[in-house]
Design an enzyme around this catalytic site. Structure first.
Site, PDB file in Angstrom:
ATOM      1  N   PHE A  15       6.891  81.528  14.861  1.00  0.00           N
ATOM      2  CA  PHE A  15       7.021  81.779  13.414  1.00  0.00           C
ATOM      3  C   PHE A  15       6.353  83.086  12.977  1.00  0.00           C
ATOM      4  CE2 PHE A  15       9.296  78.551  10.965  1.00  0.00           C
ATOM      5  CZ  PHE A  15       9.784  77.832  12.044  1.00  0.00           C
ATOM      6  N   LEU A  16       6.299  84.036  13.917  1.00  0.00           N
ATOM      7  CA  LEU A  16       5.822  85.377  13.568  1.00  0.00           C
ATOM      8  C   LEU A  16       6.927  86.397  13.814  1.00  0.00           C
ATOM      9  CD1 LEU A  16       2.114  85.798  14.788  1.00  0.00           C
ATOM     10  CD2 LEU A  16       2.964  85.552  12.448  1.00  0.00           C
TER      11      LEU A  16
ATOM     12  N   GLU B 155       9.899  63.549   7.478  1.00  0.00           N
ATOM     13  CA  GLU B 155      10.700  64.002   8.616  1.00  0.00           C
ATOM     14  C   GLU B 155      10.410  65.485   8.843  1.00  0.00           C
ATOM     15  OE1 GLU B 155      12.844  62.260  10.634  1.00  0.00           O
ATOM     16  OE2 GLU B 155      12.528  64.196  11.599  1.00  0.00           O
ATOM     17  N   PHE B 156      10.214  65.866  10.101  1.00  0.00           N
ATOM     18  CA  PHE B 156       9.885  67.269  10.378  1.00  0.00           C
ATOM     19  C   PHE B 156      10.974  67.959  11.189  1.00  0.00           C
ATOM     20  CE2 PHE B 156       5.940  64.821  10.053  1.00  0.00           C
ATOM     21  CZ  PHE B 156       5.346  65.477   8.980  1.00  0.00           C
TER      22      PHE B 156
ATOM     23  N   LYS C   2       4.016  66.861   4.701  1.00  0.00           N
ATOM     24  CA  LYS C   2       5.319  67.500   4.808  1.00  0.00           C
ATOM     25  C   LYS C   2       5.370  68.828   4.057  1.00  0.00           C
ATOM     26  CE  LYS C   2       9.439  68.490   5.563  1.00  0.00           C
ATOM     27  NZ  LYS C   2      10.679  67.870   5.862  1.00  0.00           N
TER      28      LYS C   2
ATOM     29  N   CYS D 267      15.244  73.745   3.164  1.00  0.00           N
ATOM     30  CA  CYS D 267      13.884  73.182   3.088  1.00  0.00           C
ATOM     31  C   CYS D 267      12.838  74.183   2.628  1.00  0.00           C
ATOM     32  CB  CYS D 267      13.484  72.603   4.438  1.00  0.00           C
ATOM     33  SG  CYS D 267      14.484  71.181   4.881  1.00  0.00           S
TER      34      CYS D 267
ATOM     35  N   GLY E 114      11.664  89.836   9.768  1.00  0.00           N
ATOM     36  CA  GLY E 114      13.091  90.106   9.592  1.00  0.00           C
ATOM     37  C   GLY E 114      13.524  89.831   8.175  1.00  0.00           C
TER      38      GLY E 114
HETATM   39  C1  UDX Z   1      12.086  73.605   8.512  1.00  0.00           C
HETATM   40  C2  UDX Z   1      10.833  73.098   9.252  1.00  0.00           C
HETATM   41  O1  UDX Z   1      10.634  73.885  10.437  1.00  0.00           O
HETATM   42  C3  UDX Z   1      10.991  71.641   9.597  1.00  0.00           C
HETATM   43  O2  UDX Z   1       9.834  71.156  10.243  1.00  0.00           O
HETATM   44  C4  UDX Z   1      11.230  70.878   8.303  1.00  0.00           C
HETATM   45  O3  UDX Z   1      11.410  69.524   8.560  1.00  0.00           O
HETATM   46  C5  UDX Z   1      12.465  71.429   7.578  1.00  0.00           C
HETATM   47  O4  UDX Z   1      12.290  72.817   7.357  1.00  0.00           O
HETATM   48  P1  UDX Z   1      14.522  74.357   9.244  1.00  0.00           P
HETATM   49  O5  UDX Z   1      14.827  74.540   7.785  1.00  0.00           O
HETATM   50  O6  UDX Z   1      15.529  73.684  10.112  1.00  0.00           O
HETATM   51  O7  UDX Z   1      13.177  73.517   9.411  1.00  0.00           O
HETATM   52  O8  UDX Z   1      14.288  75.801   9.827  1.00  0.00           O
HETATM   53  P2  UDX Z   1      13.120  76.624  10.552  1.00  0.00           P
HETATM   54  O9  UDX Z   1      13.360  76.643  12.003  1.00  0.00           O
HETATM   55  O10 UDX Z   1      11.781  76.213  10.083  1.00  0.00           O
HETATM   56  O11 UDX Z   1      13.444  78.077   9.990  1.00  0.00           O
HETATM   57  C6  UDX Z   1      13.390  78.326   8.588  1.00  0.00           C
HETATM   58  C7  UDX Z   1      13.768  79.745   8.280  1.00  0.00           C
HETATM   59  O12 UDX Z   1      12.751  80.637   8.702  1.00  0.00           O
HETATM   60  C8  UDX Z   1      15.056  80.250   8.923  1.00  0.00           C
HETATM   61  O13 UDX Z   1      15.784  80.984   7.964  1.00  0.00           O
HETATM   62  C9  UDX Z   1      14.564  81.147  10.037  1.00  0.00           C
HETATM   63  O14 UDX Z   1      15.480  82.155  10.358  1.00  0.00           O
HETATM   64  C10 UDX Z   1      13.305  81.718   9.414  1.00  0.00           C
HETATM   65  N1  UDX Z   1      12.299  82.188  10.389  1.00  0.00           N
HETATM   66  C11 UDX Z   1      11.742  81.308  11.266  1.00  0.00           C
HETATM   67  C12 UDX Z   1      11.894  83.526  10.374  1.00  0.00           C
HETATM   68  O15 UDX Z   1      12.386  84.324   9.570  1.00  0.00           O
HETATM   69  N2  UDX Z   1      10.931  83.921  11.257  1.00  0.00           N
HETATM   70  C13 UDX Z   1      10.360  83.095  12.158  1.00  0.00           C
HETATM   71  O16 UDX Z   1       9.493  83.536  12.924  1.00  0.00           O
HETATM   72  C14 UDX Z   1      10.782  81.735  12.168  1.00  0.00           C
END
Ligand code: UDX
Length: 433
Positions: A249-250, A148-149, A204, A260, A253
């Site tokens: 995802f860039l 699951e993603f 995954k 996860c 912070g």
């Molecule tokens: C993640 C994966 O994206 C998803 O595909 C998988 O199934 C489960 O894990 P999720 O945990 O819901 O999902 O959060 P995600 O949106 O990936 O963010 C993860 C963390 O990274 C958050 O704390 C977010 O704040 C942080 N983040 C994300 C950053 O610090 N910078 C970014 O550019 C993106």
């Protein structure tokens, strides 16, 4: 199809509701009676946008039921395992006890030709091990792994319209059963990859490892930016225009958290070590270390902003969940920073639109309020830790009316420094001048 979903947490409750929404007849199984009581009353036991709507429409249709008794799953043709695989206390490895328990409990109730489908994130090799157990104990059933993603905050959309489907199968029939389950997505053109168990499991964890690496990469750049006066946000924008890199995802912070990414990269490191390939994933230890350093950087910035000590100084932390649009505080960097500052003797007040109850259960020593203005009152320092829309939209003049001193750390690099400084604020970001 008749479907059971074992485990009704962030993943399973959404999956069960979405499957019923697609027209399947679904039973959700969960050991926690409070969760089942809430779900049966069509009340989500956690905050997830869009879930209340599909949960109530699916419940009203009569196609969605919940139970604490796994025997009620006996009628299903497909059983999804959606239980948690948390980090084991004291080690990096994933704790598989919930997966194993769900699997073993299900075996006596499997109908002829039933398909068990693992959705939980597991160490590579788990599906093959479970398939061996199934062949011995219930040869009339089979196993597939279908990772699951879904992202929290977008879980409903990600389940109903996934960007890809991955099936790890031991035989062709499993793939055609899953095609029936996901017929709507397949007809909409969703790419589908049918592969072996090990590859499906690896898709995954390697996706999460890649995303974690991308975030830690930009956070490492933010450390260099801080040392040189460069601006990591402009850097990310410029990098992102390279289609091979991409802007998502860039965001530098406070770092990544949640149920996860952190535990999945650690579980992956542990599994690689078991396989005698620890060196291949050594870089993930650095990814983890960079990530944890960001939390420390925010705490250090707070100490610096308050002239060397936070002791008995009032600090407001805006946001406590690991990301916006979720009430999840598992491994939340925001909560971690609040706890660190409290540990240093600060008078910390935490606010969040959805996460307070979960945070309070873990850290009752912190002061919480659901009112942003109440939280901001008399603050000597504000730390924006989770970028909820309402915090991004705060007006610096308005906020300035409540605080004792106009100091803010933008832990998510989402505020406009020009605008906030023009309103008399001392603003610090991570990797931004
Ligand atoms: C993640 C994966 O994206 C998803 O595909 C998988 O199934 C489960 O894990 P999720 O945990 O819901 O999902 O959060 P995600 O949106 O990936 O963010 C993860 C963390 O990274 C958050 O704390 C977010 O704040 C942080 N983040 C994300 C950053 O610090 N910078 C970014 O550019 C993106």
């Amino acid at each position: 199809m008749r479907i059971s979903v074992i485990g009704c947490g962030y993943l399973g409750a959404v999956h069960a509701s979405a499957m019923a929404e697609l027209g399947h007849e679904v039973i959700g199984i969960e050991v926690d009676e409070r969760k089942i009581a809430a779900l049966t009353a069509a009340r989500p036991p956690f905050f997830e946008p869009g879930l209340p709507e599909i949960l109530s429409s699916a419940s009203a249709s009569g196609r969605l039921r919940f139970s604490t008794d796994i025997a009620d799953a006996a009628n299903a043709e497909v059983h999804f395992i959606a239980v948690g695989t948390p980090q084991t206390t004291g080690t990096y490895a994933a704790d598989l006890s919930y997966v194993d328990a769900a699997f073993d409990a299900l075996i006596p109730h499997l109908a002829d030709g039933a398909l068990i489908v693992g959705k939980s994130t597991v160490p590579v090799g788990t599906a093959a091990r479970l398939a061996g157990r199934l062949a011995e104990r219930a040869p009339h059933a089979s196993l597939a792994w279908n990772p699951e993603f879904l992202r929290e905050g977008f879980a409903v959309k990600d389940t109903l319209q996934p960007d890809r489907l991955v099936y790890g199968v031991g035989d062709d029939r499993a793939a055609s059963v899953l095609d029936q389950v996901y017929r709507a997505a397949i007809e909409a053109g969703t790419p589908r990859i049918v592969t072996d168990y090990a590859t499906a499991e690896l898709v995954k964890v390697s996706a999460n490892a890649f995303l974690a690496t991308k975030i830690s990469f930009i956070n490492a750049m933010s450390e260099i930016a801080d040392a040189t006066g460069a601006d990591v946000t402009a850097l990310a924008d410029a990098l992102g225009h390279d289609a091979r890199i991409g802007r998502r995802f860039l965001n530098a912070g406070i770092g990544f958290g949640g149920g996860c990414l952190p535990k999945d990269i650690r579980g992956f490191i542990a599994r690689a070590e078991e396989l005698g390939r620890g060196e291949s994933l050594n870089f993930l230890k650095e990814v983890d270390a960079i990530n944890l350093r960001q939390r420390q950087r925010v705490a250090d910035l707070a100490v610096e902003a308050l002239g060397g000590s936070v002791f008995r100084r009032k600090i407001t932390v805006l946001g406590v969940t690991f990301k916006p649009d979720s009430d999840d505080v598992r491994d939340s960097p925001a909560l971690d920073v609040a706890v660190q500052l409290k540990g240093l003797g600060a008078d910390v007040v935490v606010t969040d639109p959805e996460g307070i109850e979960n945070a309070r259960l873990r850290h009752p020593q912190l002061a919480y309020t659901s009112s942003t203005t109440e939280a901001l009152r008399d603050a000597e320092l504000v730390v924006l830790a989770t970028e909820w829309r309402e915090y991004r939209a705060l007006d610096p003049h308005e906020v300035g009316r409540f605080v004792a001193a106009r100091r803010i750390i933008d832990g998510r690099n989402v505020l406009d420094p020009v605008q906030w400084r023009a309103a008399g604020w001392q603003l610090r970001g991570l990797g931004r001048p």
